[in-house]
Design a protein around this motif. Sequence first.
Motif, PDB file in Angstrom:
ATOM      1  N   ALA A   1      56.453 103.034  25.066  1.00 31.06           N
ATOM      2  CA  ALA A   1      57.737 102.746  25.708  1.00 31.06           C
ATOM      3  C   ALA A   1      58.784 102.240  24.721  1.00 31.06           C
ATOM      4  CB  ALA A   1      57.544 101.711  26.811  1.00 31.06           C
ATOM      5  N   CYS A   2      58.365 101.863  23.526  1.00 31.42           N
ATOM      6  CA  CYS A   2      59.285 101.328  22.510  1.00 31.42           C
ATOM      7  C   CYS A   2      59.809 102.449  21.637  1.00 31.42           C
ATOM      8  CB  CYS A   2      58.587 100.294  21.642  1.00 31.42           C
ATOM      9  SG  CYS A   2      58.100  98.816  22.522  1.00 31.42           S
ATOM     10  N   PRO A   3      61.148 102.544  21.488  1.00 25.75           N
ATOM     11  CA  PRO A   3      61.688 103.550  20.574  1.00 25.75           C
ATOM     12  C   PRO A   3      61.391 103.167  19.125  1.00 25.75           C
ATOM     13  CG  PRO A   3      63.435 102.162  21.426  1.00 25.75           C
ATOM     14  CD  PRO A   3      62.171 101.769  22.143  1.00 25.75           C
ATOM     15  N   ALA A   4      61.421 104.141  18.259  1.00 22.85           N
ATOM     16  CA  ALA A   4      61.172 103.877  16.842  1.00 22.85           C
ATOM     17  C   ALA A   4      62.264 102.975  16.281  1.00 22.85           C
ATOM     18  CB  ALA A   4      61.127 105.191  16.075  1.00 22.85           C
ATOM     19  N   VAL A   5      61.887 102.083  15.390  1.00 19.97           N
ATOM     20  CA  VAL A   5      62.820 101.143  14.779  1.00 19.97           C
ATOM     21  C   VAL A   5      63.270 101.718  13.448  1.00 19.97           C
ATOM     22  CG1 VAL A   5      63.085  98.803  13.896  1.00 19.97           C
ATOM     23  CG2 VAL A   5      61.675  99.206  15.902  1.00 19.97           C
ATOM     24  N   GLY A   6      64.583 101.824  13.287  1.00 19.47           N
ATOM     25  CA  GLY A   6      65.143 102.354  12.040  1.00 19.47           C
ATOM     26  C   GLY A   6      65.310 101.260  11.000  1.00 19.47           C
ATOM     27  N   PRO A   7      65.653 101.645   9.769  1.00 16.79           N
ATOM     28  CA  PRO A   7      65.826 100.658   8.697  1.00 16.79           C
ATOM     29  C   PRO A   7      66.936  99.653   8.990  1.00 16.79           C
ATOM     30  CG  PRO A   7      65.870 102.903   7.822  1.00 16.79           C
ATOM     31  CD  PRO A   7      65.816 103.006   9.307  1.00 16.79           C
ATOM     32  N   ASP A   8      68.033 100.097   9.630  1.00 18.70           N
ATOM     33  CA  ASP A   8      69.122  99.174   9.954  1.00 18.70           C
ATOM     34  C   ASP A   8      68.684  98.143  10.986  1.00 18.70           C
ATOM     35  OD1 ASP A   8      70.791 100.472   8.203  1.00 18.70           O
ATOM     36  OD2 ASP A   8      71.613 101.797   9.752  1.00 18.70           O
ATOM     37  N   ASP A   9      67.912  98.581  11.980  1.00 16.94           N
ATOM     38  CA  ASP A   9      67.396  97.657  12.992  1.00 16.94           C
ATOM     39  C   ASP A   9      66.431  96.655  12.370  1.00 16.94           C
ATOM     40  OD1 ASP A   9      68.840  98.974  14.963  1.00 16.94           O
ATOM     41  OD2 ASP A   9      67.181 100.344  15.412  1.00 16.94           O
ATOM     42  N   GLU A  10      65.648  97.117  11.428  1.00 18.05           N
ATOM     43  CA  GLU A  10      64.677  96.255  10.755  1.00 18.05           C
ATOM     44  C   GLU A  10      65.392  95.150   9.979  1.00 18.05           C
ATOM     45  OE1 GLU A  10      60.764  95.288  10.284  1.00 18.05           O
ATOM     46  OE2 GLU A  10      61.379  97.172  11.173  1.00 18.05           O
ATOM     47  N   LYS A  11      66.487  95.498   9.311  1.00 15.25           N
ATOM     48  CA  LYS A  11      67.262  94.493   8.570  1.00 15.25           C
ATOM     49  C   LYS A  11      67.865  93.467   9.516  1.00 15.25           C
ATOM     50  CE  LYS A  11      68.658  97.384   4.693  1.00 15.25           C
ATOM     51  NZ  LYS A  11      69.812  98.016   4.037  1.00 15.25           N
ATOM     52  N   ASP A  12      68.423  93.932  10.648  1.00 12.90           N
ATOM     53  CA  ASP A  12      69.030  93.019  11.620  1.00 12.90           C
ATOM     54  C   ASP A  12      68.006  92.047  12.182  1.00 12.90           C
ATOM     55  OD1 ASP A  12      71.432  94.271  11.244  1.00 12.90           O
ATOM     56  OD2 ASP A  12      71.263  95.531  13.046  1.00 12.90           O
ATOM     57  N   GLU A  13      66.809  92.552  12.436  1.00 15.71           N
ATOM     58  CA  GLU A  13      65.760  91.721  13.026  1.00 15.71           C
ATOM     59  C   GLU A  13      65.262  90.655  12.057  1.00 15.71           C
ATOM     60  OE1 GLU A  13      61.455  92.938  14.002  1.00 15.71           O
ATOM     61  OE2 GLU A  13      62.686  93.430  15.745  1.00 15.71           O
ATOM     62  N   ASP A  14      65.119  91.028  10.806  1.00 19.52           N
ATOM     63  CA  ASP A  14      64.604  90.095   9.800  1.00 19.52           C
ATOM     64  C   ASP A  14      65.654  89.110   9.320  1.00 19.52           C
ATOM     65  OD1 ASP A  14      62.113  91.189   9.938  1.00 19.52           O
ATOM     66  OD2 ASP A  14      62.380  92.505   8.207  1.00 19.52           O
ATOM     67  N   GLY A  15      66.926  89.408   9.562  1.00 20.05           N
ATOM     68  CA  GLY A  15      67.990  88.538   9.106  1.00 20.05           C
ATOM     69  C   GLY A  15      68.335  88.730   7.645  1.00 20.05           C
TER      70      GLY A  15
END
Length: 86
Positions: free
Chosen positions: A70-84
């Motif tokens: 049910a979770c969409p794939a996480v892109g590199p930009d999303d990964e950066k936002d999540e990690d801060g």
Amino acid sequence: MKRLIFAGSLLLASGTVSLADGLFWVVGNRATGKCNIVTSNPVIAGDVWFGDGPYKSRADAKLARSTIRACPAVGPDDEKDEDGTN
């Protein structure tokens, strides 16, 4: 005897709260269409439509999120936002 029972129940209650520290959950958010990693036990209501966990580390939660259909794939930009990180 009552004091002993009260002290035991107080100790048990405080112990379960401290066990939740440092745990991670994966939650599905309908409003954003994404799956987020949170550090508190989610309440499944409103926009939060599922919760999975707890996991002992953020890395474990990320791995679990990648296996949930049910979770969409996480892109590199999303990964950066999540990690801060930038």
